[in-house]
Design a protein around this motif. Structure first.
Motif, PDB file in Angstrom:
ATOM      1  N   GLY A 439       0.788  -1.234   0.000  1.00 14.28           N
ATOM      2  CA  GLY A 439       0.000   0.000   0.000  1.00 14.28           C
ATOM      3  C   GLY A 439       0.811   1.270   0.000  1.00 14.28           C
ATOM      4  N   GLU A 440       2.007   1.217   0.533  1.00 15.52           N
ATOM      5  CA  GLU A 440       2.832   2.420   0.614  1.00 15.52           C
ATOM      6  C   GLU A 440       4.239   1.987   0.992  1.00 15.52           C
ATOM      7  N   PRO A 441       5.193   2.892   0.831  1.00 13.44           N
ATOM      8  CA  PRO A 441       6.547   2.519   1.249  1.00 13.44           C
ATOM      9  C   PRO A 441       6.549   2.227   2.749  1.00 13.44           C
ATOM     10  N   ASP A 463       7.530  -7.339   0.954  1.00 13.67           N
ATOM     11  CA  ASP A 463       7.061  -5.963   0.743  1.00 13.67           C
ATOM     12  C   ASP A 463       6.629  -5.893  -0.721  1.00 13.67           C
ATOM     13  N   THR A 464       5.330  -5.936  -0.931  1.00 12.27           N
ATOM     14  CA  THR A 464       4.796  -6.088  -2.287  1.00 12.27           C
ATOM     15  C   THR A 464       4.406  -4.735  -2.860  1.00 12.27           C
ATOM     16  N   TRP A 466       2.641  -2.731  -5.811  1.00 16.73           N
ATOM     17  CA  TRP A 466       1.744  -2.864  -6.959  1.00 16.73           C
ATOM     18  C   TRP A 466       0.694  -1.780  -6.888  1.00 16.73           C
ATOM     19  N   GLN A 467      -0.260  -1.799  -7.805  1.00 14.43           N
ATOM     20  CA  GLN A 467      -1.264  -0.735  -7.906  1.00 14.43           C
ATOM     21  C   GLN A 467      -2.607  -1.334  -8.330  1.00 14.43           C
ATOM     22  N   THR A 468      -3.674  -0.554  -8.152  1.00 12.53           N
ATOM     23  CA  THR A 468      -4.980  -0.968  -8.675  1.00 12.53           C
ATOM     24  C   THR A 468      -4.813  -1.341 -10.149  1.00 12.53           C
ATOM     25  N   ASP A 552       5.159   6.544  -9.754  1.00 10.76           N
ATOM     26  CA  ASP A 552       5.995   6.446  -8.557  1.00 10.76           C
ATOM     27  C   ASP A 552       7.456   6.713  -8.899  1.00 10.76           C
ATOM     28  N   ARG A 567       5.009   8.768  -4.529  1.00 12.93           N
ATOM     29  CA  ARG A 567       4.359   9.312  -5.726  1.00 12.93           C
ATOM     30  C   ARG A 567       5.102  10.539  -6.228  1.00 12.93           C
TER      31      ARG A 567
HETATM   32  O1  PRX Z   1       2.542   4.709  -4.576  1.00 12.72           O
HETATM   33  C1  PRX Z   1       2.450   3.307  -4.659  1.00 12.72           C
HETATM   34  C2  PRX Z   1       1.835   2.791  -3.381  1.00 12.72           C
HETATM   35  O2  PRX Z   1       0.445   2.700  -3.624  1.00 12.72           O
HETATM   36  C3  PRX Z   1       0.166   3.094  -4.971  1.00 12.72           C
HETATM   37  C4  PRX Z   1      -0.971   2.281  -5.533  1.00 12.72           C
HETATM   38  O3  PRX Z   1      -2.124   2.546  -4.798  1.00 12.72           O
HETATM   39  P1  PRX Z   1      -3.452   1.731  -5.081  1.00 12.72           P
HETATM   40  O4  PRX Z   1      -3.727   1.711  -6.537  1.00 12.72           O
HETATM   41  O5  PRX Z   1      -4.482   2.285  -4.183  1.00 12.72           O
HETATM   42  O6  PRX Z   1      -3.117   0.251  -4.663  1.00 12.72           O
HETATM   43  C5  PRX Z   1      -2.698  -0.003  -3.352  1.00 12.72           C
HETATM   44  C6  PRX Z   1      -2.579  -1.486  -3.146  1.00 12.72           C
HETATM   45  C7  PRX Z   1      -1.827  -2.213  -4.180  1.00 12.72           C
HETATM   46  C8  PRX Z   1       1.454   2.887  -5.698  1.00 12.72           C
HETATM   47  O7  PRX Z   1       1.505   3.634  -6.902  1.00 12.72           O
HETATM   48  N1  PRX Z   1       2.341   1.452  -3.015  1.00 12.72           N
HETATM   49  C9  PRX Z   1       1.674   0.294  -3.052  1.00 12.72           C
HETATM   50  N2  PRX Z   1       2.426  -0.698  -2.562  1.00 12.72           N
HETATM   51  C10 PRX Z   1       3.622  -0.165  -2.229  1.00 12.72           C
HETATM   52  C11 PRX Z   1       3.563   1.212  -2.517  1.00 12.72           C
HETATM   53  N3  PRX Z   1       4.612   2.019  -2.318  1.00 12.72           N
HETATM   54  C12 PRX Z   1       5.733   1.464  -1.812  1.00 12.72           C
HETATM   55  N4  PRX Z   1       5.854   0.161  -1.495  1.00 12.72           N
HETATM   56  C13 PRX Z   1       4.829  -0.688  -1.676  1.00 12.72           C
HETATM   57  N5  PRX Z   1       4.951  -1.962  -1.326  1.00 12.72           N
END
Ligand code: PRX
Length: 701
Positions: A439-441, A463-464, A466-468, A552, A567
């Motif tokens: 979800g975030e760093p 630590d995965t 990914w994005q929507t 990102d 971001r």
């Molecule tokens: O900025 C990155 C961050 O969450 C964004 C994607 O958000 P969303 O589409 O709502 O999906 C969240 C769940 C997958 C990315 O562009 N993000 C997601 N995972 C990480 C991350 N930033 C750093 N490390 C992660 N593991």
């Protein structure tokens, strides 16, 4: 790009016993498979596809695509010619072919300890078929869009899979979004039917979901769009009998006892100790879930769908302020989430897996519903909060169900860290084998706490990243194969080719920092923005032709590890949820007192980022606490509680360039009380700066 050998220094390795049974037991094996996935995707994915049911096989190459806007329209097609049904693959195949009918699909754990129920694969299939028949009887057809606005209950999964079974496209709206947000999403995808529930509790707070859903439907009607049906599940109120009044009847819903409901294993899951919401009932559109399903058949032939038929739409924030309907399609998404789930969590049949996300977000779609069910996994489905009724709740649940694989967000880890290790160590947690974050760093301190306190250094942390839009994990460690570096999402998953570009679009080699992009598609990547393919191309492909642009920033270190730096567009990540600054700004300026607004992120110890809003008021309006409260309410009502501003500051002037562009870089510094503003020579009126520092709304830094 990926080193031949895993580095030995500055890394942590916790795989231990996992290695013996792991699907990918070493870094060398990872590298070998990775190369195969890139050099020979047809064979790599073809082998995986053999484990799924195809009504008809695909013809031609596995992936066909264009990622370069200068060469024509962007497209991705996976397994063209094949037909299948995901619901059939994740339920019928598990029950009938793999003989997993009696296996638990979900342990449902309610908000209140003691509220619980269990559903097996066979029961899930029955419930899904019944609801699928209900949807058909209400006129829902293949390709129709169905909006789902529900709490974290098993029926949410049932509703998703019922849509999928008949080829309808679900659009789930997180139950924390406001009526306005729900309305906007229903209108954008022109949903014909809404599935919702009476309400739910979040901790002590009752959320009257049906009231909000009704308000959204009213708003749709005001805008000239009629949602024809609304099916309501009674989650909090007990169902002894069900409303069966036909649509259109003016009389209050007639009730009749439903014999089948008496056997419903879900029936007594919520203890009736708390106030239950009064639900408004509109006889023109409202239908009772229970009244319909208890008379529906348990047989429902799946609709066979083409590989590239739409599967679901999920809205995510867009930098223009209007959410984007991310569209995923059938076959590629299915293969990708099934494979990432299996390998990233190193899924084994005896596992009990728990992902704490909400199904209303992509994490829940891919890693509560589709990925785990495709593997025949047993999961925990949790309705509640990590801190309710106390801060040991998560670990108590881990012990209660002997959870082996656990997946959560950095914001939850940071929240629990505040309470120290005792609430964790009070529980055994000996079942845990793999820990995941998303979800975030994740800051290295939170990573270390998770690894050391929660996992006692036994469990690898995946630590995965990914994005929507990516559908599933794209940068991630594999638990028995990848040596970990706290805070790094490490290396690409199979089929994924990352690159780092500089501002001119040149690919950087070796250790470097810049824009994170992907050079080619993988099966699970989104296919379009629903109803707006041009926006899809502009958002993700225009800046650097030939690449998918994530938005990102990223750094690659000397060992080739990828580190997400956050971001680099106008997006904020608050508690793992993406919000666009434009969306919050437009909610603020809709208030009559506000002339202009600018929103920036301010680092926050638990949420990652918090919302810091600067508002310029109209002439003659005075700033005071009451106005501030109104503005907070306004944003909550327009978007939802997740977007509630943390700070609001009166800004009689905003720092702008002579061409009128707001200098957000400067506002970010002011929000943080950092006096070193860098180059401000392009400011039209430098005097606004001092005033903004004086007016800062928080004196804590
Ligand atoms: O900025 C990155 C961050 O969450 C964004 C994607 O958000 P969303 O589409 O709502 O999906 C969240 C769940 C997958 C990315 O562009 N993000 C997601 N995972 C990480 C991350 N930033 C750093 N490390 C992660 N593991």
């Amino acid at each position: 790009m990926i080193p031949d050998k895993a580095p030995r220094e500055d890394v942590l390795y916790a795989a231990g016993d996992l290695k013996k049974e792991a699907h990918v037991p070493s870094f060398e094996k990872y590298k070998e498979l990775y190369i195969k996935s890139i050099d020979n995707p047809d064979e790599f994915w073809g082998d995986i596809a053999k484990d799924f049911y195809w009504k008809t096989k695909h013809t031609g190459q596995f992936l066909d695509y264009n990622f370069d806007v200068t060469k024509g329209e962007i497209f991705v097609k996976c397994m063209e010619g094949a037909t299948t049904n995901i619901c059939y693959n994740v339920l019928d195949r598990n029950v009938h072919e793999k003989k997993l009918g009696d296996k638990v699909a979900f342990y449902w754990e309610g908000n209140e300890p003691g509220d619980e129920s269990t559903v097996t694969y066979r029961e899930l299939l029955q419930q899904v078929c019944r609801l699928a028949n209900v949807l058909k009887s209400q006129g829902v057809k293949k390709g129709d869009r169905v909006s789902i606005y529900m709490p974290m209950v098993v029926e949410l999964v049932v509703a998703m899979l019922a849509c999928v079974r008949i080829g309808a496209v679900h659009s789930i709206v997180f139950a924390g979004f406001s009526a306005e947000s729900l309305c906007e999403r229903i209108l954008d995808s022109q949903c014909c039917l809404l599935i919702t529930a009476d309400g739910f509790y979040r901790g002590d707070k009752l959320i009257n979901l049906k009231v909000i859903a009704d308000e959204a439907l009213h708003k749709c009607r005001d805008k000239g769009y009629l949602v024809q049906r609304c099916i309501m599940l009674r989650h909090l109120s007990k169902v002894e009998e069900a409303e069966v009044t036909p649509l259109g009847s003016q009389s209050p819903p007639a009730k009749r006892p439903c014999p089948d409901l008496q056997q419903d294993p879900q029936r007594d899951r919520v203890k009736k100790t708390r106030p239950v919401p009064q639900v408004p009932w509109n006889p023109k559109v409202d239908l009772c879930w229970h009244g319909l399903v208890c008379v529906a058949s348990e047989e429902c032939e799946p609709e066979w769908c083409d590989s590239e038929d739409p599967l679901f739409i999920l809205y995510t924030s867009g930098s223009t302020g209007k959410p984007k309907g991310v569209l995923h399609t059938v076959s590629g998404y299915m293969l990708y989430v099934a494979t990432t789930f299996k390998l990233v969590f190193d899924y084994q049949p005896s596992d009990v897996y728990w992902c704490t996300a909400d199904i209303g977000w992509i994490t829940g779609h891919s890693y509560i519903t589709y990925g785990p069910l495709a593997n025949g996994a047993t999961s925990v489905l949790f309705e509640g909060l990590p801190t309710y009724p106390d801060v040991s709740r998560m670990w108590e649940i881990v012990d209660k169900y002997s959870v082996t694989k656990f997946y959560t967000a950095p914001t939850a880890i940071r929240l629990l860290m505040k309470y120290g290790s005792e609430p964790v160590t009070r529980c055994k947690r000996t079942s845990l084998k793999v820990l995941g974050t998303v979800g975030e760093p994740i800051n290295p301190e939170a990573w270390q706490w998770y690894y050391t306190v929660v996992g006692e250094k036994r469990c690898p942390v995946v630590d995965t990243f990914w994005q929507t839009e990516t559908g599933g994990h794209v940068l991630t460690p594999l638990p028995a194969a990848t040596p970990m570096k706290p805070g790094s999402a490490t290396f690409p998953f199979f089929g994924v080719v990352p690159a780092i570009l500089n501002e001119s679009g040149e690919e950087l080699e070796g250790p470097s920092e810049g824009y994170l992009v992907f050079k080619q598609p993988w099966p699970g990547v989104m296919r379009t923005v629903y109803g707006n393919h041009q926006r899809f191309e502009t958002t993700y492909f225009k800046k650097f032709p030939g690449y998918y642009v994530t938005g990102d920033g990223c750094r690659r270190d000397k060992d080739g590890y990828y580190w997400i730096t956050g971001r680099i567009d106008d997006m904020l990540n608050v508690s793992g949820h993406l919000l666009s600054t434009a969306e919050v700004e437009s909610a603020l300026v809709e208030h009559e007192a506000v002339a202009e607004a600018a929103v920036v992120g301010r680092p926050h110890p638990v949420k990652g980022e918090s919302l810091y809003c600067f508002v310029s008021l109209r002439d003659g309006v005075t700033y005071n606490r009451s106005l501030e409260a109104q503005l907070r309410k306004q944003v909550r009502e327009k978007i939802g509680a997740i977007a509630t501003p943390d700070y609001i500051q009166n800004a009689p002037g905003l720092p702008k360039t002579r061409s009128g562009k707001i200098m957000r870089r400067v506002l970010r510094k002011i929000a943080n009380n950092e006096r070193d503003l860098g180059d401000v020579s392009t400011l039209a009126d430098p005097s606004v700066i001092e005033q903004l520092f004086e007016n800062r709304s928080c004196s804590d830094v």
